[in-house]
Structures are given as C-alpha cells and as structure tokens.
Motif scaffolding. Sequence first.
Motif, mmCIF file in Angstrom:
data_model
loop_
_atom_site.group_PDB
_atom_site.id
_atom_site.type_symbol
_atom_site.label_atom_id
_atom_site.label_comp_id
_atom_site.label_asym_id
_atom_site.label_seq_id
_atom_site.Cartn_x
_atom_site.Cartn_y
_atom_site.Cartn_z
ATOM 1 N N LEU A 112 0.814 -1.217 0.000
ATOM 2 C CA LEU A 112 0.000 0.000 0.000
ATOM 3 C C LEU A 112 0.846 1.266 0.000
ATOM 4 O O LEU A 112 0.422 2.295 -0.541
ATOM 5 C CB LEU A 112 -0.933 0.013 1.217
ATOM 6 N N ARG A 113 2.024 1.213 0.576
ATOM 7 C CA ARG A 113 2.839 2.427 0.696
ATOM 8 C C ARG A 113 3.513 2.742 -0.649
ATOM 9 O O ARG A 113 3.570 1.917 -1.543
ATOM 10 C CB ARG A 113 3.891 2.278 1.801
ATOM 11 N N GLY A 114 4.023 3.972 -0.734
ATOM 12 C CA GLY A 114 4.746 4.378 -1.926
ATOM 13 C C GLY A 114 3.862 4.788 -3.080
ATOM 14 O O GLY A 114 4.356 4.992 -4.191
ATOM 15 N N LYS A 115 2.560 4.926 -2.870
ATOM 16 C CA LYS A 115 1.613 5.270 -3.932
ATOM 17 C C LYS A 115 0.683 6.377 -3.453
ATOM 18 O O LYS A 115 0.543 6.607 -2.254
ATOM 19 C CB LYS A 115 0.783 4.058 -4.355
ATOM 20 N N VAL A 116 0.050 7.023 -4.409
ATOM 21 C CA VAL A 116 -0.975 8.027 -4.108
ATOM 22 C C VAL A 116 -2.315 7.470 -4.550
ATOM 23 O O VAL A 116 -2.465 7.055 -5.700
ATOM 24 C CB VAL A 116 -0.699 9.359 -4.833
ATOM 25 N N TYR A 117 -3.273 7.450 -3.644
ATOM 26 C CA TYR A 117 -4.609 6.970 -3.960
ATOM 27 C C TYR A 117 -5.573 8.151 -3.941
ATOM 28 O O TYR A 117 -5.554 8.966 -3.017
ATOM 29 C CB TYR A 117 -5.076 5.922 -2.940
ATOM 30 N N GLU A 118 -6.393 8.229 -4.946
ATOM 31 C CA GLU A 118 -7.455 9.235 -4.970
ATOM 32 C C GLU A 118 -8.759 8.521 -4.653
ATOM 33 O O GLU A 118 -9.183 7.633 -5.391
ATOM 34 C CB GLU A 118 -7.526 9.933 -6.329
ATOM 35 N N LYS A 119 -9.364 8.917 -3.554
ATOM 36 C CA LYS A 119 -10.559 8.227 -3.079
ATOM 37 C C LYS A 119 -11.693 9.231 -2.933
ATOM 38 O O LYS A 119 -11.491 10.348 -2.466
ATOM 39 C CB LYS A 119 -10.272 7.548 -1.738
#
Length: 301
Positions: A246-253
Amino acid sequence: MGKIARLLRGKLEDLILAGVTAIPRAVSKLSSDQSSEGPVSLNDAASPAVSTAARSASDTTELKPKQEGRLAGGVSGAQVVSDLFSLSQHPTGDRTTPMPCTPGDRIKALQQLAERVAQCTRCRELVMNRTQTVFGVGNPHSTLVFVGEAPGADEDRQGFPFVGRAGQLLTDIIVKGMGMRREDVYICNVIKCRPPGNRTPQPSEVAACAEYLDEQLRLIAPQFICCLGSVAAQRILDSKLPMSRLRGKVYEKLFHWGAAKVICTFHPAYLLRNPEAKRDTWEDIKLLLREMGREPPSQKR
C-alpha cells in the motif's frame, strides 16, 4: 436547466476543482473476453448519464494508485452519482444533517462528536480498561489529517493522540521533515480507546468505531490523508493488502465530502522498533509533500 441537473453540474464542478478529471463508467456484467467502457470525463458537459451497476467485489482489496487523474478503487458510475448528491450530507444516511459551513459550526460539531465518543460503550473490553477516550487534536480546518491506529498508554492517560515516544517521532516528521507545525495538521486514530496491552485493534472494534472516524473526517473534509500503519491504511482504503503493497503510492478516493488523496506509510511505533524503515517513510513523506505542492525544509531555497 432543471434543479437536479444544476445540482449535479455543481457537484461535478466541485470534483474538477478538487483535481479529479475522470470517473470510471459503470461496468455491467461482461464475459471474460469483453472489456468495459472507458472513463467518464468530468470536463465533458455532454457526458451521458451513467447506468447502475454493482461494484466488483475485488475492488475492495485490489486498489489501484492514481493514474492519469482517474479515481482509484474502481468506483462504479452509479455509486459516484449517488455520492455526488450526498457529499455535503451525513454519511450514515441522515440526509437532513448538512455539513457545517462555518469554522464555528465545524468546531462545535467536532466537540459534540467528541462528547458522543466519550460516552460510547460499544466495546466492553475497551470500556473496562480505558482511562478516557482519545478523540483527536490539531487544526480542524487543516487540509492534512494523519490517521493512526489506536491510543497507547500515554495517550490513554493524557487524552490526546500521539503524545508518547511514537508521538514525538511523528512530531519530528511533521516539523523537521515537512517544515510544518504540529498544530497545522489534524491527528486522530482509527479507534478512540486504548486496547489492553497496546494490542492491535480487533476488526469488530474497528467496525464499532467506524462511524466516529467517518464523521470526524467528514467534518474536517481534508484534501490529504496520511495513514500511519496498516490498520489505518486498510480502514481508510477498505483494503486487506499489507503495508508493503500500500505504501509508496498516491490513492485518490471519493469520500462523502469529496475527493481526497491518500498516502500510506509505517506507524511511528513501528519505526522505533525497526529504524531501517525510516528511509522508506521519508520517501513516503516526500511523496506526500509533492502532492501538497510543498518541498522538504532542506530543499527549500
């Protein structure tokens, strides 16, 4: 233009201002050799109405990071349209409760929610062992919220999140790593009571406290959420994936107040036990800063 059309256009414009450029179309049940349609552009005023469809069960675990401005997580068009009409209303279904629109209203609403949390008796074991509930601390108007796991012994005694050794490390991350003041951000936990022995919260406890965290975040309406540890990351992203994925990424929610960017990193308590993970956490923080349009203090001219 009809009332509903005007409302929908206004919500779409709000999403565009928040940086969202596209949403996936609803996907009907297709055979394995058929592909779904492309995304629906939020900038296309002539986009057709999206049809109703169930969200794929796999979307709750196989989250995808931000790519080309699309929403991660495979949100269906029907779900988006439903959320568009409730972004400023109560997430639990009480559509008569509007989102506070003034600073005073927001602070008052958070105080009232904290009082409700203090009276909560849903988790018998937690209630029997707590000194007090730990709600949240910081700027209720901040664009950035840090979400941790649960209060520890120091937090249970003082009534504030992240005040022990892990809290000092978080303060260093905010002040030394991000060039911000701790009072500039808002800090809270997934659950509001200390688990006995500082154990990991049980799924039933996370579920029992979900209403409080959701309302807390709805009232603050942050643009950025930094999840500290796997419990917070899995709760916010509705995922079962480990932190390593899950880390190291950008999530748009898409939340009930609008779209927010989510970044996950290790919990400060984990860093105290595993100092070698600080390097990865620093990369996550730099990623967060870039998304916020900020630079680390050491890189400022």
